[in-house]
Write a protein that holds these residues in place. Sequence first.
Motif, PDB file in Angstrom:
ATOM      1  N   ASP A 213       4.345  22.161  30.091  1.00  0.00           N
ATOM      2  CA  ASP A 213       3.523  23.377  29.994  1.00  0.00           C
ATOM      3  C   ASP A 213       2.568  23.489  31.172  1.00  0.00           C
ATOM      4  O   ASP A 213       2.431  24.556  31.782  1.00  0.00           O
ATOM      5  N   ILE A 214       1.906  22.392  31.477  1.00  0.00           N
ATOM      6  CA  ILE A 214       0.800  22.449  32.435  1.00  0.00           C
ATOM      7  C   ILE A 214       1.265  22.268  33.878  1.00  0.00           C
ATOM      8  O   ILE A 214       0.613  22.721  34.820  1.00  0.00           O
ATOM      9  N   LEU A 215       2.421  21.597  34.057  1.00  0.00           N
ATOM     10  CA  LEU A 215       3.018  21.435  35.384  1.00  0.00           C
ATOM     11  C   LEU A 215       4.490  21.834  35.318  1.00  0.00           C
ATOM     12  O   LEU A 215       5.388  21.003  35.494  1.00  0.00           O
ATOM     13  N   PRO A 216       4.754  23.104  35.073  1.00  0.00           N
ATOM     14  CA  PRO A 216       6.146  23.533  34.888  1.00  0.00           C
ATOM     15  C   PRO A 216       6.902  23.628  36.205  1.00  0.00           C
ATOM     16  O   PRO A 216       6.306  23.814  37.273  1.00  0.00           O
ATOM     17  N   ASP A 217       8.207  23.491  36.120  1.00  0.00           N
ATOM     18  CA  ASP A 217       9.049  23.761  37.284  1.00  0.00           C
ATOM     19  C   ASP A 217       9.102  25.263  37.508  1.00  0.00           C
ATOM     20  O   ASP A 217       9.042  26.055  36.565  1.00  0.00           O
ATOM     21  N   ALA A 218       9.236  25.653  38.769  1.00  0.00           N
ATOM     22  CA  ALA A 218       9.363  27.074  39.072  1.00  0.00           C
ATOM     23  C   ALA A 218      10.644  27.603  38.435  1.00  0.00           C
ATOM     24  O   ALA A 218      11.713  27.008  38.608  1.00  0.00           O
ATOM     25  N   SER A 566       1.334  41.252  34.403  1.00  0.00           N
ATOM     26  CA  SER A 566       2.191  40.565  33.439  1.00  0.00           C
ATOM     27  C   SER A 566       1.405  39.820  32.365  1.00  0.00           C
ATOM     28  O   SER A 566       1.844  39.722  31.215  1.00  0.00           O
ATOM     29  N   LEU A 567       0.219  39.300  32.725  1.00  0.00           N
ATOM     30  CA  LEU A 567      -0.537  38.502  31.762  1.00  0.00           C
ATOM     31  C   LEU A 567      -1.407  39.344  30.827  1.00  0.00           C
ATOM     32  O   LEU A 567      -1.563  38.996  29.644  1.00  0.00           O
ATOM     33  N   LEU A 568      -1.996  40.425  31.330  1.00  0.00           N
ATOM     34  CA  LEU A 568      -2.912  41.201  30.486  1.00  0.00           C
ATOM     35  C   LEU A 568      -2.261  41.723  29.212  1.00  0.00           C
ATOM     36  O   LEU A 568      -2.868  41.640  28.138  1.00  0.00           O
ATOM     37  N   PRO A 569      -1.030  42.259  29.244  1.00  0.00           N
ATOM     38  CA  PRO A 569      -0.405  42.682  27.985  1.00  0.00           C
ATOM     39  C   PRO A 569      -0.182  41.534  27.010  1.00  0.00           C
ATOM     40  O   PRO A 569      -0.168  41.740  25.790  1.00  0.00           O
ATOM     41  N   LEU A 570      -0.027  40.314  27.553  1.00  0.00           N
ATOM     42  CA  LEU A 570       0.179  39.151  26.686  1.00  0.00           C
ATOM     43  C   LEU A 570      -1.122  38.716  26.023  1.00  0.00           C
ATOM     44  O   LEU A 570      -1.192  38.574  24.789  1.00  0.00           O
ATOM     45  N   ILE A 571      -2.159  38.506  26.828  1.00  0.00           N
ATOM     46  CA  ILE A 571      -3.380  37.931  26.266  1.00  0.00           C
ATOM     47  C   ILE A 571      -4.205  38.972  25.508  1.00  0.00           C
ATOM     48  O   ILE A 571      -5.025  38.620  24.654  1.00  0.00           O
ATOM     49  N   GLY A 572      -3.987  40.255  25.816  1.00  0.00           N
ATOM     50  CA  GLY A 572      -4.756  41.290  25.128  1.00  0.00           C
ATOM     51  C   GLY A 572      -3.982  42.042  24.074  1.00  0.00           C
ATOM     52  O   GLY A 572      -4.469  43.061  23.567  1.00  0.00           O
ATOM     53  N   ALA A 573      -2.782  41.542  23.725  1.00  0.00           N
ATOM     54  CA  ALA A 573      -1.893  42.290  22.828  1.00  0.00           C
ATOM     55  C   ALA A 573      -2.559  42.706  21.523  1.00  0.00           C
ATOM     56  O   ALA A 573      -2.333  43.814  21.023  1.00  0.00           O
ATOM     57  N   ARG A 648       3.504  30.539  29.175  1.00  0.00           N
ATOM     58  CA  ARG A 648       4.167  29.647  28.224  1.00  0.00           C
ATOM     59  C   ARG A 648       3.387  29.566  26.913  1.00  0.00           C
ATOM     60  O   ARG A 648       3.968  29.576  25.819  1.00  0.00           O
ATOM     61  N   VAL A 649       2.065  29.494  27.022  1.00  0.00           N
ATOM     62  CA  VAL A 649       1.235  29.380  25.825  1.00  0.00           C
ATOM     63  C   VAL A 649       1.329  30.636  24.968  1.00  0.00           C
ATOM     64  O   VAL A 649       1.558  30.573  23.756  1.00  0.00           O
ATOM     65  N   PHE A 650       1.177  31.807  25.588  1.00  0.00           N
ATOM     66  CA  PHE A 650       1.133  33.042  24.802  1.00  0.00           C
ATOM     67  C   PHE A 650       2.515  33.522  24.374  1.00  0.00           C
ATOM     68  O   PHE A 650       2.622  34.329  23.452  1.00  0.00           O
ATOM     69  N   ARG A 651       3.553  33.017  25.020  1.00  0.00           N
ATOM     70  CA  ARG A 651       4.915  33.299  24.541  1.00  0.00           C
ATOM     71  C   ARG A 651       5.437  32.182  23.640  1.00  0.00           C
ATOM     72  O   ARG A 651       6.557  32.245  23.150  1.00  0.00           O
ATOM     73  N   ASN A 652       4.633  31.147  23.475  1.00  0.00           N
ATOM     74  CA  ASN A 652       4.977  30.007  22.627  1.00  0.00           C
ATOM     75  C   ASN A 652       6.312  29.401  23.032  1.00  0.00           C
ATOM     76  O   ASN A 652       7.180  29.127  22.181  1.00  0.00           O
ATOM     77  N   ILE A 653       6.478  29.179  24.334  1.00  0.00           N
ATOM     78  CA  ILE A 653       7.702  28.566  24.827  1.00  0.00           C
ATOM     79  C   ILE A 653       7.678  27.072  24.530  1.00  0.00           C
ATOM     80  O   ILE A 653       6.748  26.365  24.913  1.00  0.00           O
ATOM     81  N   ASP A 654       8.672  26.590  23.812  1.00  0.00           N
ATOM     82  CA  ASP A 654       8.765  25.178  23.417  1.00  0.00           C
ATOM     83  C   ASP A 654       7.508  24.707  22.683  1.00  0.00           C
ATOM     84  O   ASP A 654       7.053  23.571  22.872  1.00  0.00           O
ATOM     85  N   GLY A 655       6.938  25.600  21.854  1.00  0.00           N
ATOM     86  CA  GLY A 655       5.776  25.227  21.053  1.00  0.00           C
ATOM     87  C   GLY A 655       4.475  25.170  21.813  1.00  0.00           C
ATOM     88  O   GLY A 655       3.498  24.558  21.361  1.00  0.00           O
TER      89      GLY A 655
END
Length: 822
Positions: A213-218, A566-573, A648-655
């Motif tokens: 999560d914190i050091l993801p591959d591109a 891309s992030l604002l619609p996620l975190i402010g949904a 990753r956090v707001f899309r809950n990728i791999d928990g």
Amino acid sequence: MALVFQWLVKIATALIVLCVLSVLLIYYLASRSLPEYTATAEVRGLQAPLEIVRDNANVPHILATTDQDAFFALGYAHAQDRLWQMIVLRRTAQGRLSEVFGAATIETDTIMRRLDLYRLSVASVDAQTPATQSALEAYARGVNAQLAQINKGAQGRGAPELFVFNAPMAPWRPADSIAIGKLMAVQSTGHLKQEILRARMSLALPDAARLQDILPDAPGTGVASLPEYASLIPNAPRFAQVPAPISHPLSPFKMRGHAGASNAWAAAPTRSATGGTLLANDPHLALTAPSIWYLARMNLSTGAVIGATVPGMPVVLSGRSDALGWGVTTAYADDQDLHIEEVNPDNPDEYRSLDGFKPFDVRPSIINIKDADPITLTLRWTENGPVLPGSFENLRSITPAGHVVSVAFTALSPRDTSLSAAIGVMQSRTVAQAVDAAAAHIAPAQNLTLADRNTIAMKTIGALPRRDTGHQSQGRMPTLGWGKANRWDGRLPYTSNPGFVQPVGGILGNTNNKMVERPFPGHVSFSWGDTQRVQRWQRLMQARQVHTRDSFVEAQLDTVSFTARSLLPLIGAELWFTGEAAPDGTPARKRQRALTLLASWNGDMNEHLPEPLIYSHWVRALQDRLMRDELGPMASVFTHLEPLFIERVFRNIDGASIWCDVIQSAPKESCPDMARLALDDALLEIEERYSGALESLRWGDAHQAAQDHPTLGQVPLLRYFVNIRQSTSGGDNTLNRGLSRGTGNAPFQNVNGAGYRGVYDFADPDSSVFIMSTGQSGHFLSRHYDDMAQLWRRGEYILMSLDADLARAAAVGVTTLVPEVQ
């Protein structure tokens, strides 16, 4: 009483007169080092008379009859305008800053001595091609000729800084130029720090999913060339062709995320409105006053060249001739590996090798320190490379007892031919010739973007280490130095480096993004410099069927943040519409006002808008809330927004949404809860930091370009004369990149960006343009110290012409150099 008053008046008058005289004396002494551009000088080491014509932007046009004399004149011009900068760069590479600056630079000198860059540079002189050796020698003669002129004409020591710092100037040597190239390699790579960070994070986050999560591959398969326009836009009309970028300011080890970056892109004739090729390049480095870049033009036997040079090096690193344009971006190739070396418990002078314990290669080195006793270092090398001190990046925190850490680094070659490669590219006439010439490049790894009149191409240049398929960490973290599979086995063949020539789609480019998807060990890198700017670049390039010089300029200056969009619609949904209006003055009401502004914002990081400021404070507060709970103080390592982590956090990728729950609290917090709390944090900080209504705030007030003088920038009073501050648009993830400081009281201050921009149009080469962020002179009393700064801030350019008559028409001076009569 009257007598006392009279004496007080006299004393005050005397003090005022004394102060005025002191200021006038200081001004006189400093002004003595201002170069006289309209002059004739006899100099030693020149073959024939030549002229240095300085156009109205003070760009020197060197009109020489031989290549050696052209390089001589470039060295002379560099020393005229940037002598202090050259002194500091050389001393940094040599590890001799403390002789001038005292104890403040001991740490920098210590690590530079251990890397031994200067000794390796001296050894590399003999590895250069004969033509490059000749260029280096001629350039050194030019620098030394200017030093002789300074002494002969009592020209104020050559730079005003030399009145503040006693730094005797030794004659310039060919090895000095190679050393500056190696220094730039150190500045341009961050894999060493990335390995240390991953090691620490793996200890703090034993769950591999959370580390990912914190050091993801591109993500993705990589982008370099774009597909044909018609395949993206059905039934698109086809136009007919028209015939023809830490610590001490002087440390080369920058904070994470502050290593070299850049943009470069090119269009083939099929995608150009004029039927000629186009190329744009803007390297991103630390913003300083003066800039690291220096614009120059030289007449060479292979054709005149013009573009961006670095004082101390006899080469145009990004520029053009009448037939070829070239630009560079940092490749982010994994060219460093850390190794854990076991020290013999019975003999600390030995380490474990493939064949048992063997002695370190040991050499003493003395660091002289101003106003302090010298210190003696014991430099130790293993078969893998130099041993680093445990204090460097706190390596001791990940080093087992009885072990030390060494580093393998491609720049630590005693046969570094990178400068020969750069001169070879500069003297090439076609894309094919330039690609062949670049095979000699070692470090730093770069993506070389090329355009001749008919062809565009991109090639990753630089030594890529050959690793074993069984490498324990695949180069991601420190590994055991005595493990055979962890050691490098030479370099991969140059032909295997990624390359793209004349793509079908007619557009190629790089924003430090992932270029290729290859399995280890041919992967190039796991850690890339960009996953965001490239998204905006693709959109801008494919939005037009054909491009022009002006559309390439528009892309360089683009300040729309794909990340924000891309992030604002996620975190402010779940925050945009919260029901009834809240009472005025309450946190809920402030939140609604902020969300109302952001809801209609298009992501443009414009300096005059409040939305970029609100957004930047919000995501910064959000990331801190998410990380600090799990990482504690180690969260402070992440000084800039990590967009892939937030996604990753707001899309809950791999928990990954587990990061939203606060471990120390009983309730289970959700990601919308954290977004709301972070927005309240941000608005509170904004209220404390800035005055005025939320709607009246300006992003540019926080995002000021801080082009500070590296050595005089902290001197009281003087800093107001030498530092250049400007309100700027852009941000960390915009094409017009303005990377923020990330720490301290001014975390959004713009400290790293495009100090040079160039756009080359081969339908009409003399209509090409360029600009730099400060001015040509390094002398703060010169009008050319900052005369390009406002043009740069406003997104304006100056003509990049090889026409000598045009340069003469508005010249600020013509220097004539003639051989000294023996």
